[in-house]
Design a protein around this motif. Sequence first.
Motif, PDB file in Angstrom:
ATOM      1  N   VAL A  81       7.309   9.515  -3.561  1.00  0.00           N
ATOM      2  CA  VAL A  81       7.083   9.754  -2.131  1.00  0.00           C
ATOM      3  C   VAL A  81       5.968   8.828  -1.661  1.00  0.00           C
ATOM      4  O   VAL A  81       4.811   8.983  -2.064  1.00  0.00           O
ATOM      5  CB  VAL A  81       6.706  11.222  -1.864  1.00  0.00           C
ATOM      6  N   GLY A  82       6.308   7.853  -0.829  1.00  0.00           N
ATOM      7  CA  GLY A  82       5.323   6.898  -0.314  1.00  0.00           C
ATOM      8  C   GLY A  82       5.473   5.540  -0.975  1.00  0.00           C
ATOM      9  O   GLY A  82       5.171   5.374  -2.151  1.00  0.00           O
ATOM     10  N   GLY A  83       5.948   4.572  -0.192  1.00  0.00           N
ATOM     11  CA  GLY A  83       6.099   3.200  -0.688  1.00  0.00           C
ATOM     12  C   GLY A  83       4.918   2.370  -0.258  1.00  0.00           C
ATOM     13  O   GLY A  83       5.044   1.362   0.425  1.00  0.00           O
ATOM     14  N   GLU A 105       9.986   6.393   1.998  1.00  0.00           N
ATOM     15  CA  GLU A 105       8.899   5.813   2.793  1.00  0.00           C
ATOM     16  C   GLU A 105       9.135   6.088   4.276  1.00  0.00           C
ATOM     17  O   GLU A 105      10.204   5.777   4.813  1.00  0.00           O
ATOM     18  CB  GLU A 105       8.803   4.298   2.526  1.00  0.00           C
ATOM     19  N   ALA A 106       8.113   6.630   4.912  1.00  0.00           N
ATOM     20  CA  ALA A 106       8.227   6.969   6.334  1.00  0.00           C
ATOM     21  C   ALA A 106       8.333   5.729   7.219  1.00  0.00           C
ATOM     22  O   ALA A 106       8.962   5.759   8.278  1.00  0.00           O
ATOM     23  CB  ALA A 106       7.027   7.813   6.769  1.00  0.00           C
ATOM     24  N   TRP A 146      -0.778   5.143  11.039  1.00  0.00           N
ATOM     25  CA  TRP A 146      -0.676   6.598  11.184  1.00  0.00           C
ATOM     26  C   TRP A 146      -1.745   7.127  12.138  1.00  0.00           C
ATOM     27  O   TRP A 146      -1.551   8.133  12.797  1.00  0.00           O
ATOM     28  CB  TRP A 146      -0.872   7.298   9.836  1.00  0.00           C
ATOM     29  N   TYR A 166      -4.432   8.904  11.819  1.00  0.00           N
ATOM     30  CA  TYR A 166      -4.720  10.326  11.651  1.00  0.00           C
ATOM     31  C   TYR A 166      -6.010  10.674  12.398  1.00  0.00           C
ATOM     32  O   TYR A 166      -6.973   9.919  12.373  1.00  0.00           O
ATOM     33  CB  TYR A 166      -4.930  10.660  10.171  1.00  0.00           C
ATOM     34  N   ARG A 207      -7.384   5.324   9.958  1.00  0.00           N
ATOM     35  CA  ARG A 207      -6.235   4.420   9.928  1.00  0.00           C
ATOM     36  C   ARG A 207      -5.576   4.446   8.555  1.00  0.00           C
ATOM     37  O   ARG A 207      -6.238   4.616   7.538  1.00  0.00           O
ATOM     38  CB  ARG A 207      -6.675   3.002  10.282  1.00  0.00           C
ATOM     39  N   ALA A 208      -4.270   4.280   8.551  1.00  0.00           N
ATOM     40  CA  ALA A 208      -3.520   4.193   7.299  1.00  0.00           C
ATOM     41  C   ALA A 208      -2.179   3.556   7.633  1.00  0.00           C
ATOM     42  O   ALA A 208      -1.628   3.794   8.712  1.00  0.00           O
ATOM     43  CB  ALA A 208      -3.309   5.591   6.705  1.00  0.00           C
ATOM     44  N   GLY A 247       4.716  -0.954   1.889  1.00  0.00           N
ATOM     45  CA  GLY A 247       3.453  -1.623   1.546  1.00  0.00           C
ATOM     46  C   GLY A 247       2.249  -0.771   1.897  1.00  0.00           C
ATOM     47  O   GLY A 247       1.133  -1.032   1.466  1.00  0.00           O
ATOM     48  N   GLY A 297      -8.397  -4.728   5.200  1.00  0.00           N
ATOM     49  CA  GLY A 297      -9.245  -5.909   5.364  1.00  0.00           C
ATOM     50  C   GLY A 297      -9.106  -6.933   4.239  1.00  0.00           C
ATOM     51  O   GLY A 297      -9.780  -7.965   4.273  1.00  0.00           O
ATOM     52  N   ALA A 307     -10.191  -7.281   1.308  1.00  0.00           N
ATOM     53  CA  ALA A 307     -11.259  -7.570   0.349  1.00  0.00           C
ATOM     54  C   ALA A 307     -10.836  -7.084  -1.036  1.00  0.00           C
ATOM     55  O   ALA A 307     -10.273  -5.990  -1.173  1.00  0.00           O
ATOM     56  CB  ALA A 307     -12.544  -6.871   0.768  1.00  0.00           C
ATOM     57  N   TYR A 353      10.900  10.688   6.150  1.00  0.00           N
ATOM     58  CA  TYR A 353       9.662  11.451   6.003  1.00  0.00           C
ATOM     59  C   TYR A 353       9.872  12.595   5.022  1.00  0.00           C
ATOM     60  O   TYR A 353      10.805  13.385   5.165  1.00  0.00           O
ATOM     61  CB  TYR A 353       9.270  11.998   7.385  1.00  0.00           C
ATOM     62  N   LYS A 375      -2.471  12.445   2.683  1.00  0.00           N
ATOM     63  CA  LYS A 375      -1.152  13.061   2.797  1.00  0.00           C
ATOM     64  C   LYS A 375      -0.636  13.728   1.523  1.00  0.00           C
ATOM     65  O   LYS A 375       0.023  14.768   1.602  1.00  0.00           O
ATOM     66  CB  LYS A 375      -0.163  11.978   3.251  1.00  0.00           C
ATOM     67  N   PHE A 390     -12.720   4.046   6.201  1.00  0.00           N
ATOM     68  CA  PHE A 390     -11.319   4.060   5.750  1.00  0.00           C
ATOM     69  C   PHE A 390     -11.165   4.015   4.237  1.00  0.00           C
ATOM     70  O   PHE A 390     -10.244   3.389   3.727  1.00  0.00           O
ATOM     71  CB  PHE A 390     -10.522   2.907   6.398  1.00  0.00           C
TER      72      PHE A 390
HETATM   73  P1  FDA Z   1      -1.106   3.992   1.042  1.00  0.00           P
HETATM   74  O1  FDA Z   1      -1.602   4.422   2.367  1.00  0.00           O
HETATM   75  O2  FDA Z   1      -1.135   2.546   0.741  1.00  0.00           O
HETATM   76  O3  FDA Z   1       0.405   4.462   0.840  1.00  0.00           O
HETATM   77  C1  FDA Z   1       0.893   5.692   1.295  1.00  0.00           C
HETATM   78  C2  FDA Z   1       2.321   5.484   1.789  1.00  0.00           C
HETATM   79  O4  FDA Z   1       2.958   6.750   1.929  1.00  0.00           O
HETATM   80  C3  FDA Z   1       2.399   4.802   3.143  1.00  0.00           C
HETATM   81  O5  FDA Z   1       3.319   3.738   3.077  1.00  0.00           O
HETATM   82  C4  FDA Z   1       2.870   5.912   4.073  1.00  0.00           C
HETATM   83  O6  FDA Z   1       3.642   5.449   5.167  1.00  0.00           O
HETATM   84  C5  FDA Z   1       3.663   6.770   3.142  1.00  0.00           C
HETATM   85  N1  FDA Z   1       3.777   8.180   3.545  1.00  0.00           N
HETATM   86  C6  FDA Z   1       2.765   9.014   3.907  1.00  0.00           C
HETATM   87  N2  FDA Z   1       3.245  10.248   4.149  1.00  0.00           N
HETATM   88  C7  FDA Z   1       4.573  10.184   3.919  1.00  0.00           C
HETATM   89  C8  FDA Z   1       5.612  11.155   3.977  1.00  0.00           C
HETATM   90  N3  FDA Z   1       5.373  12.432   4.301  1.00  0.00           N
HETATM   91  N4  FDA Z   1       6.877  10.753   3.690  1.00  0.00           N
HETATM   92  C9  FDA Z   1       7.140   9.471   3.338  1.00  0.00           C
HETATM   93  N5  FDA Z   1       6.186   8.519   3.264  1.00  0.00           N
HETATM   94  C10 FDA Z   1       4.920   8.886   3.541  1.00  0.00           C
HETATM   95  N6  FDA Z   1      -9.187  -1.634   0.627  1.00  0.00           N
HETATM   96  C11 FDA Z   1      -9.451  -2.810   0.017  1.00  0.00           C
HETATM   97  O7  FDA Z   1      -9.295  -2.926  -1.197  1.00  0.00           O
HETATM   98  N7  FDA Z   1      -9.938  -3.869   0.736  1.00  0.00           N
HETATM   99  C12 FDA Z   1     -10.134  -3.799   2.081  1.00  0.00           C
HETATM  100  O8  FDA Z   1     -10.571  -4.768   2.696  1.00  0.00           O
HETATM  101  C13 FDA Z   1      -9.813  -2.572   2.734  1.00  0.00           C
HETATM  102  N8  FDA Z   1      -9.952  -2.457   4.083  1.00  0.00           N
HETATM  103  C14 FDA Z   1      -9.364  -1.397   4.735  1.00  0.00           C
HETATM  104  C15 FDA Z   1      -9.221  -1.417   6.114  1.00  0.00           C
HETATM  105  C16 FDA Z   1      -8.530  -0.389   6.758  1.00  0.00           C
HETATM  106  C17 FDA Z   1      -8.352  -0.423   8.257  1.00  0.00           C
HETATM  107  C18 FDA Z   1      -7.986   0.686   6.009  1.00  0.00           C
HETATM  108  C19 FDA Z   1      -7.236   1.802   6.676  1.00  0.00           C
HETATM  109  C20 FDA Z   1      -8.156   0.725   4.631  1.00  0.00           C
HETATM  110  C21 FDA Z   1      -8.829  -0.316   3.977  1.00  0.00           C
HETATM  111  N9  FDA Z   1      -8.950  -0.350   2.598  1.00  0.00           N
HETATM  112  C22 FDA Z   1      -9.308  -1.513   1.968  1.00  0.00           C
HETATM  113  C23 FDA Z   1      -8.529   0.819   1.785  1.00  0.00           C
HETATM  114  C24 FDA Z   1      -7.175   0.649   1.089  1.00  0.00           C
HETATM  115  O9  FDA Z   1      -6.332  -0.196   1.816  1.00  0.00           O
HETATM  116  C25 FDA Z   1      -6.516   2.005   0.856  1.00  0.00           C
HETATM  117  O10 FDA Z   1      -7.427   2.845   0.185  1.00  0.00           O
HETATM  118  C26 FDA Z   1      -5.264   1.904   0.001  1.00  0.00           C
HETATM  119  O11 FDA Z   1      -4.363   0.941   0.499  1.00  0.00           O
HETATM  120  C27 FDA Z   1      -4.578   3.249  -0.127  1.00  0.00           C
HETATM  121  O12 FDA Z   1      -3.499   3.154  -1.025  1.00  0.00           O
HETATM  122  P2  FDA Z   1      -2.628   4.425  -1.395  1.00  0.00           P
HETATM  123  O13 FDA Z   1      -1.635   4.002  -2.408  1.00  0.00           O
HETATM  124  O14 FDA Z   1      -3.528   5.550  -1.732  1.00  0.00           O
HETATM  125  O15 FDA Z   1      -1.898   4.853  -0.040  1.00  0.00           O
END
Ligand code: FDA
Length: 570
Positions: free
Chosen positions: A11-13, A36-37, A63, A65, A81-82, A87, A94, A96, A234, A278, A503
């Motif tokens: 669940v979640g791509g 993936e939503a 998203w 949130y 933001r998310a 992807g 950002g 980094a 979803y 989530k 974030f």
């Molecule tokens: P991720 O959010 O990547 O994946 C979750 C997926 O599940 C999403 O594709 C979503 O659509 C899907 N989903 C959610 N609910 C669902 C449902 N009910 N059904 C189906 N699909 C669902 N990190 C970093 O290393 N360098 C940086 O510069 C930054 N900068 C930064 C800026 C901003 C604006 C943000 C928001 C975040 C960052 N981060 C970052 C943090 C980093 O990007 C973040 O922590 C990770 O990408 C999270 O990865 P996950 O696999 O946990 O979730």
Amino acid sequence: GSPSRYDFVIVGGGTSGLVVANRLSEMGDVTVAVIEAGDSVFNNRNVTSVQGYGLSFGSSIDWAYQTDVQKYAGGTRQTLRAGKAIGGTSTINGMAYTRAQKVQIDAWEKVGNKGWNWDSLMPYYKKSEGFEIPTPEQIARGADYYIRYHGESGPLKVGWPIMMTNSSMLPILDETFQKIGLPYNRDVNGGYMVGLTSHPNTVDREANIRADAARAYYWPFEARPNLKIISNTYANKILWANESNGEAVAIGVDVIGPDGGETIYASKEVILSAGSLKSSVILEHSGIGNPEILGKFNIPVVVNNPSVGENLQDQTNNGLAYEGTEFWLGSPTFSALPSADQLYGKNVSAVASFVNSSLADYAKAVAHSSNGAVQEANLLSAFQLQYDLVFKSQVPYAEIVFVPIAHSFSSEYWPLLPFSRGSIHVKSPDAAEPASINPNYFMFEQDLNSQADVARYIRNLFETAPLSDLVGDEFSPSLDHVPKNASESEWTNWAKSTYRSNFHPVGTASMLPRDKGGVVSPELKVYGTKNVRVIDASVLPFQLCGHLTSTLYAVAERASDLIKKQYIPR
Ligand code: FDA
């Protein structure tokens, strides 16, 4: 039609989910589906553009949130933001690429997660990484590295953007920082993060586009017949087998897609990778959580675990900005990561003893705000460990980034390890409804004070030569709003009224022993279930000093190997 059935249903791509999908589908005899939503953003310029940070905020792939009103932080809500796309958040972040300080990953094993430490994770940081050796031009502009810390053949491109800020910038920052006692760090990714550095990014230099999880782990493998992405769909909740003596057995996931509701069946495992805002919510809708909370919405309890959704940890971000005396072009990659010693100088022992004497109160307050869901004793030991990381191990205490762009020179910063803890919980029986998200920003005095202390450090820095020669007036917050010798409360009032989330939420399905507040085991299996895992930022038990994706890619790589070991006979 016939029901959809796969061996593994993810669940979640996103950032983590696509790693797992890729690695599990390397086993030719299993089928893998990803729910993936969001949709493809392969050709979305807001995503691909290397200098386009922020363009996708507020768009359909964010998203966005909303938190609950933040009572310790000015009484407003924050937008978290998310990414909602194939992807995930790696498509909007950002870019980094910085990992963690070695002792922070070693702490995972110390608190009971056997096998998780820096040395066991390092091969997986490298496995995911396709490090791009900088060009001579980039080296002249500050790109620097030790090759032994990097993997060169992994799918995720990591390196410096093609257009970096001009070559005089890093020496000027370095000379200025030397004066205030922060040394240069050649490569921030070897387990020691303290210092001034020019960090790499997740960027494909040749194509001059963002390197996100989909470009790395999905699109090149899209043709695999045993790998399917079910997009625009979803996930509501996990469905369970009727009969189970003991551990709950997942049989599939209830989803709603473009053609309405259906069940995606899983014959082996369900893996939640929906992100730290989530995955724990999906657990609750599936009956795994605190009976007091689930009961309010008539969700039948499948596994009683009050830790689900607790332990939420995020950071808070503010910025200062100056008029530039030059015109700058290119993507800046400069970060300063001072330890508490370096930030506080001769005041550090007073700060340390204030924090040390507050730990018991912090633990009591968090336990209370969780209505007893989190044990005070567990919190106290977590806080003591965090205290030791900050004041004994001297991990970085704040990150400060420098952004000279066009006619202005701005600097954003965030204290790296706040003590505040919050939670995320369902607030409706309907899985389509938003959850209650409460990070409790600035719950504790030191979290707010440090937000002011780092700002003062930055103002002082910009007044120090040679950096001072590059800037004119400070226009944010400006001396009108926060005067030259502003008091602590003038600074903290400014911080509270202008901060945003950094974030980096983690911890809502922590990998910890169950009696210490854990939701998943060291195999990332959800306690009380036979075949459900969480693999994403939710499982990090503590906040890290690095940006998160590098570590999430590594954790997902290692988790995939743990899963494969179970299914490949040896
Ligand atoms: P991720 O959010 O990547 O994946 C979750 C997926 O599940 C999403 O594709 C979503 O659509 C899907 N989903 C959610 N609910 C669902 C449902 N009910 N059904 C189906 N699909 C669902 N990190 C970093 O290393 N360098 C940086 O510069 C930054 N900068 C930064 C800026 C901003 C604006 C943000 C928001 C975040 C960052 N981060 C970052 C943090 C980093 O990007 C973040 O922590 C990770 O990408 C999270 O990865 P996950 O696999 O946990 O979730």
